[in-house]
Design an enzyme around this catalytic site. Structure first.
Site, PDB file in Angstrom:
ATOM      1  N   CYS A 391       0.838  -1.201   0.000  1.00 21.23           N
ATOM      2  CA  CYS A 391       0.000   0.000   0.000  1.00 21.23           C
ATOM      3  C   CYS A 391       0.873   1.252   0.000  1.00 21.23           C
ATOM      4  O   CYS A 391       1.708   1.435   0.885  1.00 21.23           O
ATOM      5  CB  CYS A 391      -0.916  -0.001   1.216  1.00 21.23           C
ATOM      6  N   CYS A 394       0.704   3.310   3.180  1.00 20.05           N
ATOM      7  CA  CYS A 394       1.483   2.717   4.269  1.00 20.05           C
ATOM      8  C   CYS A 394       2.969   3.018   4.063  1.00 20.05           C
ATOM      9  O   CYS A 394       3.691   3.369   5.011  1.00 20.05           O
ATOM     10  CB  CYS A 394       1.263   1.213   4.327  1.00 20.05           C
TER      11      CYS A 394
END
Length: 471
Positions: A391, A394
């Site tokens: 991600c 992230c």
């Protein structure tokens, strides 16, 4: 610590058939305008997770002094009563496609027109001086900042001075945190990067100062080109929502990144610089092409790629300092995260490096997070991020979370991570209130119910304020 902000205004020049006939600039400074503070509204979620409510709001612009400010990051004390305003979303991917065949001058003009005093040029002291010349040629006011790492070549400082005098501007500089530099040098010495890689030094001297600088902007302009680095910069768009850094409004999507020379060949950049008689770094005449800090830059030999002169003791695909991490191709970005241990993407189609790899962040297994969630009387509170290593959001908060863990070490608050994609996703959604990645949960000392971090601001200060308010 001062971010270099430059204001330049232009007077009209002679008549011309060109759309960009307005040439010239003066040193008259424009007042900085600090814009809106935006917080996303979220509802209380199911699954026993408590959400803190928030409202979407924008704060009116505030004026500040323009001459060599200590920082362009707004002070909390200057925030005024909010006025709720609707904010339009712009499709920058579509804008990038429309500008794909535009000249650097057209792209620069569009960027300055669209963002005005909320955009600044990042200047490294190398051939990206072309960006300043393009900005000057548009006739629009523009701002310039630079990162002074404390390890630059004397020739680079002389170029800074020459550029200020030619364009009648003041470059304002961002410096690294003195305490962090002192800690690094005292513990590892002046040249530790030759032994364990340049990432730690670059993070302290370049990435963190840049992060602070961009907090005061809504857009920035870089000199990235697709032909600069073998395998790592070949997918740079003309304009994009910055995938790594946050801007003035905070949260993902709050900063726009412009790359006006993304499609320009290096030789064409130099033709432009010579034609316009732009001052350049004298190191270029000594065989230096890509110029960074003095210990990490050397001349290249005939036939070598320009990036071969940077961090020459490392692999070719590691020749990035982290300033443009969001523009690396996926396989190369993986090599720059953590310790390089690869993990499979949830769909099995790619391998991505794990993130948040530090001794201060506890990696929780499924059993570990289940036990933590069941406890009603914990020995200490916990802060846990539910994440997926592939991600991009992230990845963007990795540095902030690692820094937070360092700040909280020994404070009585445990910091952990739980990989919640793949087979663990359903459990995370039903039992932990996972909505999207990353989700950050605080497990209080004397309560079984975790509290979800409600904001998209994932900088260290915001996360630390959240923890301190609850522990």
């Amino acid at each position: 610590m001062a971010l270099a902000v430059t204001s330049s205004s232009s007077a009209a020049a002679s008549k011309s058939t060109s759309v960009f006939s307005r040439i010239g600039s003066s040193s008259e400074s424009k007042v900085l305008q600090i814009g809106s503070l935006r917080i996303l509204e979220r509802n209380v979620s199911s699954g026993g997770v408590l959400n803190l409510p928030q409202r979407r709001s924008l704060v009116k612009a505030i004026n500040a002094e323009s001459s060599r400010n200590d920082s362009i990051v707004p002070l909390a004390a200057t925030i005024v009563a909010p006025e709720i305003i609707e904010k339009e979303e712009e499709d920058f991917e579509q804008l990038a496609k429309s500008l794909e065949n535009a000249s650097p001058l057209e792209i620069m003009d569009k960027a300055l027109e669209k963002f005005g005093n909320d955009i600044a040029i990042a200047f490294s002291g190398a051939e990206d001086v072309a960006l300043i010349e393009y900005a000057h040629l548009t006739g629009r006011p523009f701002r310039v900042f630079s990162l002074d790492t404390g390890r630059l070549n004397p020739e680079t400082y002389r170029l800074f001075d020459a550029v200020e005098k030619r364009y009648g501007i003041r470059i304002e500089y961002m410096f690294p945190d003195a305490v962090e530099v002192q800690g690094l040098v005292r513990s590892k010495g002046l040249f530790s990067f030759y032994e364990d890689g340049h990432q730690e030094c670059c993070r302290i001297r370049k990435v963190r100062p840049l992060r602070r600088a961009l907090k005061g902007l809504r857009a920035w302009i870089t000199g990235q080109r697709k032909d600069q680095s073998p395998g790592t910069r070949s997918e740079i768009p003309i304009v994009q929502v910055d995938p790594v850094f946050e801007g003035l409004d905070g949260g993902s999507g709050s900063l726009v990144k412009w790359n006006p020379v993304a499609n320009v060949n290096g030789n064409d950049i130099w033709t432009f610089l010579r034609t316009m008689d732009v001052p350049v770094n004298s190191l270029h005449s000594q065989g230096y092409v890509s110029i960074g800090c003095e210990p990490c830059t050397r001349p290249v030999l005939p036939g070598q790629h320009e990036r071969e002169g940077r961090w020459w003791w490392e692999d070719a695909k590691a020749k990035e300092c982290g300033l443009h991490k969001g523009n690396l191709k996926q396989d190369d970005a993986a090599q720059m995260n953590g310790n390089g241990n690869g993990v499979a993407h949830s769909n099995g189609s790619a391998t991505v490096a794990d993130i948040f790899n530090t001794q201060n962040v506890v990696s929780l297994s499924t059993a570990g997070i289940e036990n933590l969630a069941k406890l009603e009387d914990r020995k200490e509170p916990w802060l846990v991020v539910l994440y997926a290593p592939w991600c991009r959001f992230c990845q963007a908060m990795e540095e902030s979370y690692v820094d937070l863990a360092e700040n909280l070490a020994g404070s009585g608050v445990k910091v952990g991570k739980f990989r919640a994609d793949g087979d663990e996703k359903e459990y995370a959604k039903s039992e932990l209130g996972l909505g999207s990645f990353p989700t950050i949960l605080f497990f209080p000392k004397h309560s079984s119910r975790p509290i979800k971090y409600p904001s998209e601001k994932r900088d260290v200060d915001s996360l630390l304020a959240f923890v301190n308010a609850l522990r």
